[in-house]
Design an enzyme around this catalytic site. Structure first.
Site, PDB file in Angstrom:
ATOM      1  N   ASN A 181       0.731  -1.257   0.000  1.00  9.14           N
ATOM      2  CA  ASN A 181       0.000   0.000   0.000  1.00  9.14           C
ATOM      3  C   ASN A 181       0.762   1.311   0.000  1.00  9.14           C
ATOM      4  OD1 ASN A 181      -2.699  -1.241   0.299  1.00  9.14           O
ATOM      5  ND2 ASN A 181      -1.901  -1.902   2.270  1.00  9.14           N
ATOM      6  N   TYR A 182       2.013   1.284   0.343  1.00  5.18           N
ATOM      7  CA  TYR A 182       2.716   2.552   0.494  1.00  5.18           C
ATOM      8  C   TYR A 182       3.926   2.807  -0.374  1.00  5.18           C
ATOM      9  CZ  TYR A 182      -0.222   3.410   4.509  1.00  5.18           C
ATOM     10  OH  TYR A 182      -1.305   3.639   5.313  1.00  5.18           O
ATOM     11  N   LEU A 183       4.506   1.770  -0.864  1.00  2.00           N
ATOM     12  CA  LEU A 183       5.726   1.976  -1.629  1.00  2.00           C
ATOM     13  C   LEU A 183       5.418   2.028  -3.116  1.00  2.00           C
ATOM     14  CD1 LEU A 183       7.992  -0.433   0.410  1.00  2.00           C
ATOM     15  CD2 LEU A 183       7.750   2.041   0.626  1.00  2.00           C
TER      16      LEU A 183
END
Length: 906
Positions: free
Chosen positions: A864-866
């Site tokens: 979800n974040y990278l």
DNA sequence: CCGTTGACTTGGCGACAACCCG
DNA sequence: CGGGTTGTCGCCAAGTCAACGG
């Protein structure tokens, strides 16, 4: 349907071929000799070993994927590299036991030249990254590049565990897990001077803000200039990276514009077009390399495109220079890898449809799917539970619920009165007023539990053939539900199975835990489908759907109301690998990248407001600071019937403790009731402001009483189009990865690089507080490892003795069984000693890594974040097969990122 | 404004499969 | 070949945030 489109394919191994499930096997020849990398204690482990050399069936295409190592030499663009930075391993003893320990701030990382300090960088970087906050700019003098910094750095080497606070004590994690304590230093002491060259503006938390207002340092990633460039231009450039080529479908005119209409993007103001995703794969890549380049520019205005058409790289980075030659070479290699895909793709470049021009919210034009599948009806087992020691008859409905409860016997929920109470409230209703069962405490569900365990055992005992048959059977039944056709393209559906009935398992101290989640019927379900598509047949005879909609402004295929909280919904969406999701994912990252251009000013603005007379403004400033530095979530208000957790805006006075002179200790339960414990140094004005916000309030009152997420986001939106609190999390995660990879990647084999990646991944996970519970077997595993190490040490000792003796011409000692060992030459013994030492070291490193990661979940940030483009580009640059980093699902999910330029930087 | 509704992303975990090592 | 590990995947809960309606 005709649609089996061969259309999008990137990597999709799966899709259309029907053999979707075929496991991918990557064959790789490279051996990863485990070389140890001295950097820190982490070891590569997992990735490197798997897949290697596995005999599996290597699909041709795949194989080629990996093949890159062979040729690619040119690809490597070495950033800084060469120096081998060896850092002292664990050596540094910093026993940082104290939780509260604050690590000294490190000097800012230098990006460019810094040759000498090269070796230091990594460390510094690391440390800085440990906590987002850490990277403040510090005065160079202070920590700068001084040699001694090494010592400090050593802290990095300290096991996570040590850094974490509370590990040990926390054995009992409350509902969830142990808390992790981090200590970081947010603030640099700030010397104003700072400056310059060394700092990187875009750095995550770093703050360069302290400089007196006004001076910002600019980053130096080669592109300082960029910072000042008008956004627009930057964006365009960036945007151009993505290509959006779509393959055209053969049959259908499938175009699969990822782009949504563009329109709605709030940020559009500045950025012309964020999106454009290339969802599709470029199968064509191989064939058409040249085109590719051209394609990249699809979204760019034509005029501009012409200009740059020739140079591929121009696009991107404004910042980075292009590695032209290199790039192309690498692409080639890359292309090879895609061979397999290619095979299916003979399509030329796609026509991209001008995206939605115009339709603001439109998410799709045609949508065909089969609806949802229901769990099988309940089958009564007839096993009788006991009440007051006597068997009781239950109707199937009553038995069903009793069984739900019975099977949870060995879960922690059984220790929660709330769970039992809620269960009883609901079950007793089903039992009816006159039932013999009047008191749960007198119920004995053991017979049912045992029956359940037996069933489980039976299942386990089935032969693999039986299991396989069963699986196929299931697959066959579900097959049609697994796919949807969106604008002519076959896409995977995410969760087409309706949730079965059960007892609600809320996390943390959820007030509703244990309540019966009733069975969902067709009558509860609303279907959303294209106007011209056939309405899915209701799978349960005699029943019908609640409603049919044809709303193309939304992406859900179906929904029903959550039985636990009827005003909420459960949706059926497309899978993460779909282009619809891919596109929004890409937009998310583009927005985060845009923040990079604004961050300096945003930081300056909130820094200035730390002392604003207007308390609301001060609260906004401080809250924004916390969100930026600590990657906190926004913190929406919650109802009383939900677990009591908080985010930034909902922090309570008692969640933050001021520790003079300028430290703040946070301790609260965040999302999923995961505890967040962290002690950080903050800038003095922040420290003071927090103190003010706390005065005259009780511990359970809101720290930011004048704030809520909508006010905060409204404010953020004024700073940058589309900016909201969560963008900071994405930004900080991705920028941290990007920087750590760039600073720490050295020459070395694939395994070593993978370790670098994992370490960066770990830092991000820590920043985001992504925790996992310690596995039950963790301590056993550790002691087993310790034992093995001890054993090896014993062997080592013996070898040394034998060596001494051998040198003197004496025979070796007898082994433990009293048998005479073989006579070995001193050389041979020496070799063995060396090997054993290496083995011990490796095991110790493995152990350390395991310990470090025991409470850290790496997956969430990866998913979800990278920004996957960071990873893909890095893999291309360093010849690391992408499969070493992304598994099959991730490859599918990030298909849109696979063709990123190797020079891409977040 | 403001509370509510609706849509969509993020998150940890358990079950199971694949794999590894003696 | 068996048991312990580790990696995947699905599940579904729990967030975020915008739009809506008054």
């Amino acid at each position: 349907m005709a649609v089996q489109a061969p259309a999008k394919r990137v990597f999709d191994f799966d899709d259309d071929d029907d053999d979707d499930d075929r496991p991918l096997t990557f064959k790789r020849t490279s051996t990863q000799s485990s070389k140890q990398n001295q950097l820190k204690s982490e070891v590569k482990k997992p990735l490197s070993q798997r897949h290697d050399g596995q005999p599996g069936k290597p699909p041709a295409g795949v194989q080629s994927l990996n093949g890159q190592s062979s040729n690619a030499q040119k690809t490597k663009t070495i950033l800084s590299s060469k120096a081998s930075p060896v850092k002292s391993p664990l050596a540094s003893p910093t026993p940082s036991t104290s939780l509260a320990r604050v690590s000294p701030v490190k000097s800012p990382v230098l990006y460019s030249k810094a040759s000498t300090s090269l070796s230091d960088h990594p460390k510094q970087a690391l440390k800085r990254n440990v906590s987002p906050a850490v990277k403040e700019e510090k005065s160079p003098t202070k920590h700068g590049i001084e040699p001694e910094s090494d010592e400090e750095d050593s802290e990095d080497d300290v096991p996570l565990s040590a850094r974490l606070k509370g590990n040990s004590n926390q054995g009992a994690k409350g509902p969830s897990t142990s808390a992790r304590a981090k200590t970081q230093q947010l603030v640099p002491k700030t010397e104003n001077k700072g400056f310059n060259e060394d700092l990187d503006d875009s750095a995550p938390l770093s703050s360069r803000f302290n400089m007196k207002s006004g001076t910002w340092t600019s980053s130096n990633r080669l592109n300082d200039t960029d910072e000042k460039k008008p956004l627009i231009s930057k964006i365009q450039q960036n945007g151009s990276m993505m290509k959006d080529k779509q393959l055209k479908l053969s049959m259908v005119s499938g175009k699969r514009p990822l782009e949504k209409g563009n329109s709605s993007d709030p940020s559009s103001v500045k950025k012309p077009k964020l999106s454009d995703a290339s969802t599709t794969v470029k199968a064509k890549q191989v064939t058409v390399k040249a085109e590719e380049k051209a394609d990249d520019d699809d979204h760019i205005p034509i005029a501009q495109r012409m200009k740059k058409s020739t140079s591929l790289d121009a696009k991107s980075s404004s910042m980075k220079q292009k590695a032209t030659k290199v790039t192309s070479a690498s692409f080639k290699n890359t292309n090879k890898k895609f061979k397999k895909d290619m095979k299916n793709s003979k399509y030329g470049k796609s026509t991209k449809v001008p995206p939605g021009s115009g339709d603001g919210q439109k998410k799709w034009t045609t949508l065909v799917h089969s609806g949802v599948i229901f769990p099988p009806p309940y089958k009564a087992h007839g096993v009788k539970m006991l009440y007051n020691g006597k068997a009781v008859d239950l109707t199937p409905e009553q038995e069903e619920v009793a069984t739900m409860f019975a099977v949870m016997k060995d879960t922690d929920y059984m220790n929660k009165p709330q769970f039992k109470k809620n269960f009883w409230d609901d079950w007793s209703k089903i039992l009816g007023k006159n039932h013999v069962i009047k008191d749960v405490e007198k119920c004995d569900f053991t017979p049912i539990y045992e029956w359940h365990m037996e069933e489980k055992e039976k299942k386990k005992q089935m032969t693999s053939e039986e299991k396989k048959a069963l699986k196929e059977e299931k697959l066959k039944q579900e097959e049609k539900y697994m796919w949807a056709i969106v604008d002519g393209v076959k896409e995977k559906v995410g969760n087409f199975r309706v949730e079965p009935p059960g007892l609600f398992r809320g996390r943390g101290e959820h007030p509703k835990m244990g309540k019966l989640k009733r069975r969902i019927c067709p009558n509860d379900i609303t279907i959303n489908i294209g106007k011209d598509a056939p309405i899915p047949e209701c799978p349960i005879p005699g029943e019908r759907w609640k409603d049919i909609k044809h709303d193309n402004t939304v992406t859900w295929l179906a929904f029903w109301n959550d039985p636990i909280n009827p005003k909420e919904f459960k949706y059926v969406f497309l899978a993460a690998s779909s282009s619809l999701k891919g596109q929004s994912d890409k937009e998310k990252y583009e927005k985060a990248r845009m923040l990079k251009d604004y961050i300096v000013n945003i930081r300056a603005a909130y820094t200035k407001d730390f002392t604003n007379k207007d308390t609301t403004k001060r609260q906004i400033a401080v809250a924004t600071y916390l969100i930026d530095k600590l990657a906190l979530r926004a913190g929406n208000e919650k109802d009383d019937d939900e677990a009591d957790t908080v985010g930034c805006c909902t922090l309570k006075v008692g969640n933050v403790e001021c520790i003079p002179p300028n430290k703040l200790k946070f301790d609260f339960l965040g999302k999923d009731s995961i505890q967040y414990v962290n002690t950080v140094d903050v800038e003095l004005p922040v420290y003071k402001a927090i103190g003010q916000f706390q005065t005259r309030k009780k511990p359970n009152e809101d720290l930011f009483d004048l704030l809520d997420t909508s006010k905060l986001n409204a404010h953020l939106k004024e700073l940058m189009p589309g900016l909201t609190a969560k963008v900071f999390r994405t930004y900080n995660a991705s920028i941290t990865l990007d920087e750590m990879l760039s600073i720490e990647t050295k020459d070395g084999d694939v395994a070593e690089k993978v370790v670098v990646y994992q370490r960066a991944n770990k830092e991000v996970a820590i920043i985001c507080n992504h925790q996992r519970t310690i596995s039950k077997s963790h301590s056993a595993q550790m002691s087993r490892l310790t034992e093995k190490i001890e054993e090896l040490k014993g062997v080592l000792k013996e070898l040394k003795i034998d060596l001494d003796r051998a040198k003197k011409g004496k025979p070796p000692l007898k082994d433990s069984n009293g048998k005479q060992k073989r006579n070995l030459t001193p050389e041979a013994l020496q070799k063995k000693i060396t090997q054993t030492n290496a083995k011990i070291e490796k095991m110790e490193r493995d152990m350390q890594t395991k310990e470090d990661l025991k409470t850290v979940a790496l997956g969430t940030s990866k998913i979800n974040y990278l920004d996957p483009r960071i990873t893909v580009a890095w893999c291309k640059r360093h010849e690391v097969p992408i499969e070493k980093i992304f598994n099959k699902s991730l490859l599918a999910k990030f298909a849109w990122a696979m063709d990123v330029d190797p020079d891409f930087r977040f």
